[in-house]
Design a protein around this motif. Structure first.
Motif, PDB file in Angstrom:
ATOM      1  N   ARG A  77       0.815  -1.214   0.000  1.00  6.53           N
ATOM      2  CA  ARG A  77       0.000   0.000   0.000  1.00  6.53           C
ATOM      3  C   ARG A  77       0.846   1.261   0.000  1.00  6.53           C
ATOM      4  N   ARG A  78       2.083   1.140   0.470  1.00  7.02           N
ATOM      5  CA  ARG A  78       2.924   2.335   0.545  1.00  7.02           C
ATOM      6  C   ARG A  78       3.343   2.836  -0.828  1.00  7.02           C
ATOM      7  N   PHE A  84      -9.278  10.627  -1.424  1.00 11.04           N
ATOM      8  CA  PHE A  84     -10.708  10.334  -1.390  1.00 11.04           C
ATOM      9  C   PHE A  84     -11.553  11.600  -1.470  1.00 11.04           C
ATOM     10  N   ARG A  88     -10.363  12.218   4.265  1.00 11.99           N
ATOM     11  CA  ARG A  88      -9.859  11.220   5.218  1.00 11.99           C
ATOM     12  C   ARG A  88      -8.533  11.603   5.860  1.00 11.99           C
ATOM     13  N   LEU A  89      -8.508  12.789   6.435  1.00 14.76           N
ATOM     14  CA  LEU A  89      -7.345  13.175   7.233  1.00 14.76           C
ATOM     15  C   LEU A  89      -7.557  12.674   8.659  1.00 14.76           C
ATOM     16  N   LEU A  90      -6.476  12.506   9.386  1.00 14.68           N
ATOM     17  CA  LEU A  90      -6.602  12.126  10.794  1.00 14.68           C
ATOM     18  C   LEU A  90      -6.991  13.371  11.582  1.00 14.68           C
ATOM     19  N   LEU A  93      -4.698  15.119  14.253  1.00 14.25           N
ATOM     20  CA  LEU A  93      -3.349  15.538  13.908  1.00 14.25           C
ATOM     21  C   LEU A  93      -3.411  16.837  13.110  1.00 14.25           C
ATOM     22  N   THR A  94      -2.400  17.675  13.284  1.00 13.89           N
ATOM     23  CA  THR A  94      -2.337  18.911  12.511  1.00 13.89           C
ATOM     24  C   THR A  94      -2.004  18.582  11.057  1.00 13.89           C
ATOM     25  N   GLU A  97       1.431  17.219  10.770  1.00  8.70           N
ATOM     26  CA  GLU A  97       1.495  15.877  11.373  1.00  8.70           C
ATOM     27  C   GLU A  97       0.822  14.837  10.490  1.00  8.70           C
ATOM     28  N   PHE A 101       2.840  11.780   9.162  1.00 13.48           N
ATOM     29  CA  PHE A 101       2.411  10.423   9.525  1.00 13.48           C
ATOM     30  C   PHE A 101       2.729   9.405   8.435  1.00 13.48           C
ATOM     31  N   ALA A 102       2.476   9.806   7.178  1.00 12.77           N
ATOM     32  CA  ALA A 102       2.764   8.901   6.066  1.00 12.77           C
ATOM     33  C   ALA A 102       4.246   8.539   6.023  1.00 12.77           C
ATOM     34  N   GLU A 104       6.238   8.595   8.774  1.00 10.94           N
ATOM     35  CA  GLU A 104       6.509   7.802   9.975  1.00 10.94           C
ATOM     36  C   GLU A 104       6.186   6.329   9.724  1.00 10.94           C
ATOM     37  N   VAL A 105       5.106   6.117   8.964  1.00 18.53           N
ATOM     38  CA  VAL A 105       4.679   4.757   8.664  1.00 18.53           C
ATOM     39  C   VAL A 105       5.785   3.974   7.952  1.00 18.53           C
ATOM     40  N   PHE A 133      -5.579  22.307  12.417  1.00 17.09           N
ATOM     41  CA  PHE A 133      -6.197  20.990  12.403  1.00 17.09           C
ATOM     42  C   PHE A 133      -7.161  20.904  11.218  1.00 17.09           C
ATOM     43  N   ARG A 149      -0.024  14.199   1.496  1.00 15.74           N
ATOM     44  CA  ARG A 149       0.196  12.938   2.202  1.00 15.74           C
ATOM     45  C   ARG A 149       0.344  11.780   1.205  1.00 15.74           C
TER      46      ARG A 149
END
Ligand SMILES: Nc1ncnc2c1ncn2[C@@H]1O[C@H](COP(=O)(O)OP(=O)(O)O)[C@@H](O)[C@H]1O
Ligand SMILES: [Mg+2]
Lengths: 226, 297
Positions: A77-78, A84, A88-90, A93-94, A97, A101-102, A104-105, A133, A149
């Motif tokens: 998946r990476r 979308f 679909r942001l978290l 998280l700012t 961030e 996150f992508a 960090e994964v 945010f 992202r």
């Protein structure tokens, strides 16, 4: 390279995708169009291995992705950046961030993340929003974050399911510009859309689905082959 | 591995602060459960302690000897009683020593006893029991000696105390087990709510290509951290209350039972490890259990 070989997907009694054959080359920009319920999102979910086909094979870069083990799915998946309609942001998280996150994964170093995130935000023109945010910024801005992202790990593919569906005309065009730029840098883009105006103006390959069947596949030159 | 742990810890702390509502809800329920548990624990420990004290008190059987029994007779009886396995030690108390002790217990009023023409107290043997249950057997054997006039022991009282304390201990154990089960349920439900609220978040992480452990790690640590913080809060409250209670009840306890509450240092140390162990494992289990079904995207 993405290949669908006689792919059928069934939900209960309902055949959602029937005997689909498809070949997408590296570097292509492909629109997937068709009425609501035609099976467009299903096709996309099959590519990202969120669901598996009932019949046929999906081959990405020479690998049959139905055979991927649970361990192999995250790395697979990476190399696909997903965008979308609902961003679909978290939510907790700012902006920066969310993009970080992508990275960090994939276990990027802190240094790399610190250097890359501002660059990514600059590429989608939102460097000034980095500490906001998601619920503090507009839809168009949220979609830019989502795109930043999606391209953070320099994926081979961008898969976008109605990325302009929630945006007004002008904002939608700005997003299309971004996706076009990303494509020009060599990333394959597959985009589902309802917006006929966008499809007409962009002059890209268009695959039309109706009731689970691919009914036409028009290359930019104008040739139709199904 | 270590950097993964550090990453989880940092993420967890940030998440706890950003999800204040849920964190506080979990925190509150774990703390409340631990406090109720503390109440029963403190109660049981004190009942145990009191029982032990009472046992010690009633651990002695006194054999009164006829006045015509010689010291030699007394010595013979003492040796044979001391050889019983239920017996710890036997001590000869002459009537003079008995009078001394008697006077001592009368304190300032002891002079009243001076008017007695003759010492009415008998010579006696004080038997310390090793096993309080063996009291009746020792008494039976003692009656077999012709020099023994009477035997005093507290069979009924001891039986009553033992029975009551065993009932209290058993019911407290049932209540504690029940409380632990309830608190695990309450906490895992609270955590489930947190995870439910994050279901979308977990899905997004999986889209981006996060592994299950990458998603689970921070939430796992978050659960443990909330458990640990709850444990510390509960420990603070319970310790303060216990110390206050110990001080407040000191006088009453002394007059009623001739003893105090169990030392607060002992109780607090036990509170500490019970709370931390329980709080952390409740938090960790809660988050693992409630996350399982959401990781299948
Ligand atoms: N998880 C599901 N379970 C049952 N039916 C589904 C599911 N997902 C999609 N469908 C059905 O499959 C059909 C195609 O859906 P979808 O691919 O989302 O269409 P669209 O072209 O609008 O994106 C629809 O009729 C939808 O109701
Ligand atoms: Mg759709």
């Amino acid at each position: 390279m993405i290949d669908f070989k006689n792919v059928t997907k069934v939900y209960g009694e309902k055949v959602v995708l029937k005997d689909a054959n498809l070949h997408i080359d590296d570097g292509e920009f492909v629109f997937i169009v068709g009425p609501t319920g035609a099976g467009k999102s299903t096709l996309i979910k099959l590519i990202s291995r969120e669901i598996e086909p009932d019949e046929g094979d999906i081959v990405v870069d020479g690998k049959v992705i139905d055979d991927l083990s649970n361990r192999e799915i995250p790395p697979f998946r990476r190399q696909i950046g997903m965008v979308f309609q609902d961003f679909r942001l978290l939510p907790n998280l700012t902006v920066s961030e969310n993009v970080a996150f992508a990275k960090e994964v994939v276990h990027s170093s802190k240094k790399t993340i610190k250097r890359m995130v501002p660059q990514l935000l600059a590429m989608v023109d939102i460097e000034d929003l980095s500490d906001k945010f998601p619920d503090e910024i507009s839809g168009g801005e949220q979609q830019r974050v989502a795109i930043a992202r999606a391209i953070a790990n320099n994926p081979k593919y961008i898969i976008a399911d109605e990325p302009t569906g929630n945006l007004d005309g002008e904002t939608a065009w700005a997003i299309m510009d971004l996706l076009d730029q990303i494509n020009k840098r060599g990333t394959t883009v597959v985009m589902v859309t309802h917006a006929s105006e966008i499809v007409e103006k962009m002059r890209k390959r268009v695959i039309t689905i109706q009731s689970g069947r691919i009914i036409s596949d028009v290359k930019p030159g104008g040739s139709t082959d199904v | 591995m270590f950097s993964g742990l550090w990453y989880s810890l940092k993420k967890a702390v940030v998440q706890i602060f950003r999800n204040k509502g849920m964190s506080i809800a979990s925190l509150f329920s774990i703390t409340a459960m631990l406090l109720i548990l503390a109440l029963f624990f403190a109660f049981t420990v004190n009942v145990n302690y009191l029982t032990e004290q009472v046992k010690d008190e009633f651990n002695t059987i006194v054999l009164f000897l006829y006045d015509d029994a010689t010291t030699e007779d007394a010595y013979k009886i003492a040796t044979s009683i001391e050889s019983m396995e239920q017996v710890d030690s036997v001590k000869y108390v002459s009537k003079e020593t008995a009078m001394e002790e008697f006077k001592h217990s009368w304190g300032d009023n002891a002079y009243l006893l001076d008017s007695l023409a003759e010492n009415p107290l008998p010579n006696s043997l004080r038997v310390e029991l090793a096993d309080i249950q063996g009291g009746s057997l020792v008494a039976q054997v003692a009656y077999g000696f012709s020099s023994v006039e009477d035997v005093r022991f507290y069979r009924e009282e001891v039986d009553k105390v033992l029975k009551i304390s065993s009932v209290i201990q058993k019911s407290a154990l049932v209540v504690i087990v029940f409380l632990v089960i309830v608190s695990v349920m309450v906490v895992s439900n609270t955590v489930k709510l947190t995870v439910l609220a994050r279901q979308e978040e977990i899905e997004i992480m999986k889209y981006i290509g996060a592994t299950n452990w990458f998603v689970r790690g921070p939430m796992f640590v978050e659960g443990m951290l909330i458990g640990l913080i709850s444990a510390l809060i509960a420990l603070g409250i319970a310790s303060i209350l216990y110390v206050k209670l110990e001080a407040g009840l000191q006088v009453d306890m002394m007059t009623l039972f001739a003893t105090t509450l169990v030392d607060s240092k002992f109780v607090i140390i036990n509170f500490a490890w019970i709370f931390v162990a329980l709080g952390v494992s409740i938090g960790a289990c809660g988050s693992i259990i409630s996350m399982r079904k959401f990781l299948k995207v």
